[in-house]
Design an enzyme around this catalytic site. Structure first.
Site, PDB file in Angstrom:
ATOM      1  N   SER A 176       0.789  -1.230   0.000  1.00  0.00           N
ATOM      2  CA  SER A 176       0.000   0.000   0.000  1.00  0.00           C
ATOM      3  C   SER A 176       0.823   1.283   0.000  1.00  0.00           C
ATOM      4  CB  SER A 176      -0.951   0.013   1.194  1.00  0.00           C
ATOM      5  OG  SER A 176      -2.009  -0.903   0.980  1.00  0.00           O
ATOM      6  N   GLU A 202       0.108   9.733   5.319  1.00  0.00           N
ATOM      7  CA  GLU A 202      -0.540   9.906   6.611  1.00  0.00           C
ATOM      8  C   GLU A 202       0.429  10.656   7.518  1.00  0.00           C
ATOM      9  OE1 GLU A 202      -1.408   5.848   7.543  1.00  0.00           O
ATOM     10  OE2 GLU A 202      -2.741   5.634   5.811  1.00  0.00           O
ATOM     11  N   LYS A 212      -0.033   3.446  -2.815  1.00  0.00           N
ATOM     12  CA  LYS A 212      -1.111   4.437  -2.784  1.00  0.00           C
ATOM     13  C   LYS A 212      -0.578   5.869  -2.807  1.00  0.00           C
ATOM     14  CE  LYS A 212      -4.570   1.585  -0.350  1.00  0.00           C
ATOM     15  NZ  LYS A 212      -3.915   0.263  -0.457  1.00  0.00           N
ATOM     16  N   ASN A 239      -9.165  -0.290  -0.186  1.00  0.00           N
ATOM     17  CA  ASN A 239      -8.606  -0.386  -1.538  1.00  0.00           C
ATOM     18  C   ASN A 239      -9.616   0.032  -2.608  1.00  0.00           C
ATOM     19  OD1 ASN A 239      -6.092  -1.167  -0.675  1.00  0.00           O
ATOM     20  ND2 ASN A 239      -6.372  -3.325  -1.122  1.00  0.00           N
ATOM     21  N   ASN A 248       5.993 -10.135   5.627  1.00  0.00           N
ATOM     22  CA  ASN A 248       4.994  -9.208   6.150  1.00  0.00           C
ATOM     23  C   ASN A 248       5.034  -9.269   7.682  1.00  0.00           C
ATOM     24  OD1 ASN A 248       2.795  -7.658   6.831  1.00  0.00           O
ATOM     25  ND2 ASN A 248       1.282  -8.921   5.799  1.00  0.00           N
ATOM     26  N   LYS A 272       3.807   6.059   5.288  1.00  0.00           N
ATOM     27  CA  LYS A 272       2.831   5.098   4.782  1.00  0.00           C
ATOM     28  C   LYS A 272       3.420   3.697   4.923  1.00  0.00           C
ATOM     29  CE  LYS A 272      -1.070   3.856   2.971  1.00  0.00           C
ATOM     30  NZ  LYS A 272      -0.989   2.588   3.759  1.00  0.00           N
ATOM     31  N   SER A 330       1.837  -3.634   2.780  1.00  0.00           N
ATOM     32  CA  SER A 330       2.042  -5.073   2.963  1.00  0.00           C
ATOM     33  C   SER A 330       1.404  -5.843   1.819  1.00  0.00           C
ATOM     34  CB  SER A 330       1.416  -5.556   4.278  1.00  0.00           C
ATOM     35  OG  SER A 330       1.895  -4.827   5.389  1.00  0.00           O
ATOM     36  N   TYR A 368     -10.358   2.736   5.946  1.00  0.00           N
ATOM     37  CA  TYR A 368      -9.301   2.403   4.993  1.00  0.00           C
ATOM     38  C   TYR A 368      -9.818   1.402   3.969  1.00  0.00           C
ATOM     39  CZ  TYR A 368      -4.477   1.391   3.539  1.00  0.00           C
ATOM     40  OH  TYR A 368      -3.308   1.249   2.833  1.00  0.00           O
TER      41      TYR A 368
END
Length: 386
Positions: A85, A293, A88, A173, A364, A336, A339, A171
């Site tokens: 992510s 963030e 993003k 996707n 992860n 940010k 995973s 949150y």
């Protein structure tokens, strides 16, 4: 006068940090990273990692362990990792670029830019709501049955919000994925063509891919799942827009550095990057930008962990819209996590300090461990508080 004083203070802080590291020497920087990363890998059974540090424009990359267990292939500066992510933040940059080019406005309603959704709940959802996960309760993932574009549109047409748009952050996707899809559509090209052309190449990211070419597969690490099996990310709906980037620590660090200093970039891209940093929603102790963030000073470990807690991913959070959007405050950290089943990533930077960090791993491992590791390194560099 105030803005000029702030710029001088930022430049001074960055210069002093750079001088401190220069005086300490590269060996000390390596020891700082080693002292954090080696125990982290042992504790969480991480096969391989690459860590990048940028201070005052100077970039260093450190590599550890193996990219593939069976062959013993080592992690090198050329090793490609899945960043999940963290992708993003790239999607958000493309969306901000689309706005800079006049292709759309963040205030536009979704159905205006995607007429197939006219007459649905998206008549009252803005592109900004999508980009900040505030559409009203879109789920974390698409349902398993959504495999085609037609099924994707049917999913969105049938979706009903749980909350008023802008009132909760959940949150998702499908939320930011649709934002990226519409951004590319507004620019008149497929997302997978635009991202390399508009973002990767202008930023000099020569080892960053949505689809790893055959010539670089030898550099592509294998990820390792919880059961120890080797895995790589599988295709999925809007995967490129949400979790699809593979890159090296050096390239991701270059992206982080460009977020702190856009000198020499095309004006539209430089402004787009700056746009992603502006705070749009206050969500507890975290401020949601576009992709990034943000946590404000004092930059303590407790504050960072709270901003990256599992509740921020899995539970709807009350949100306060910031109007006008808030620029980064002195001492703030933008970051940010990302995973996939076999990889874990974290990227963060403190603009007022000119310091950034990337952590890439082919497991992860827990997000709190990533945050703690990055915080300790940044603390040793004098960029954050205890």
């Amino acid at each position: 006068m105030a803005r000029g004083a702030t710029r001088l203070a930022v430049a001074g802080a960055t210069f002093l940090l750079g001088c401190a590291i220069a005086v300490a020497g590269e060996d000390r920087l390596a020891r700082i990273v080693d002292d954090v990363v080696r125990p982290l890998m042992a504790e969480h059974d991480v096969p391989g990692m690459a860590v990048g540090i940028v201070v005052g424009g100077e970039r260093r990359v450190f590599t550890y362990g193996v990219a593939e267990k069976a062959s013993g292939r080592k992690v090198t500066p050329d090793t490609l990792f899945e960043i999940g992510s963290v992708s993003k933040t790239f999607t958000a940059t493309l969306g901000a670029y689309a706005q800079e080019r006049g292709a759309f406005a963040l205030s536009d309603m979704v159905s205006r830019r995607l007429p197939a959704l006219a007459g649905t709940s998206f008549d009252g959802v803005s592109l900004l709501d999508l980009a900040t996960y505030a559409a009203g309760g879109l789920p974390l993932q698409f349902p398993d049955a959504v495999d085609t574009s037609d099924e994707m549109l049917a999913f969105y047409r049938g979706w009903r919000p749980r909350f008023p748009a802008g009132s909760r952050r959940l949150y998702s996707n499908p939320s930011i994925g649709l934002f990226g899809h519409i951004a590319a559509r507004s620019l008149g090209r497929p997302f997978d063509e635009l991202m390399p052309e508009v973002i990767f190449r202008p930023l000099g990211l020569t080892s960053t891919y949505l689809d790893v070419p055959a010539s670089r597969m030898k550099d592509y690490a294998l990820g390792y799942a919880r059961d120890g099996g080797a895995v790589r990310v599988a295709p999925g709906m809007l995967d490129s827009e949400t979790y699809g980037i593979k890159t090296t620590a050096a390239d991701l660090l270059r992206f982080v550095a460009a977020n702190m200093d856009g000198t020499g970039l095309d004006d539209a891209l430089r402004r787009a990057i700056a746009e992603t940093h502006r705070g749009r929603l206050r969500v507890g102790g975290m401020i949601q930008g576009l992709g990034w963030e943000k946590v404000e000073a004092p930059m303590t470990l407790d504050r960072l962990q709270a901003a990256n807690a599992s509740a921020m991913i899995f539970e709807p959070q009350p949100a306060e819209r910031l109007d006008p959007p808030q620029p980064p405050q002195p001492g703030a950290l933008l970051g940010k996590t990302g995973s996939t089943n076999g990889f874990g990533a974290y990227a963060a930077f403190a603009p007022s300090r000119g310091v950034g960090i990337v952590l890439l791993a082919n497991r992860n491992y827990p997000i709190p461990a990533r945050i703690a590791a990055a915080h300790r390194i940044l603390r040793e560099l004098g960029a954050v508080a205890r």
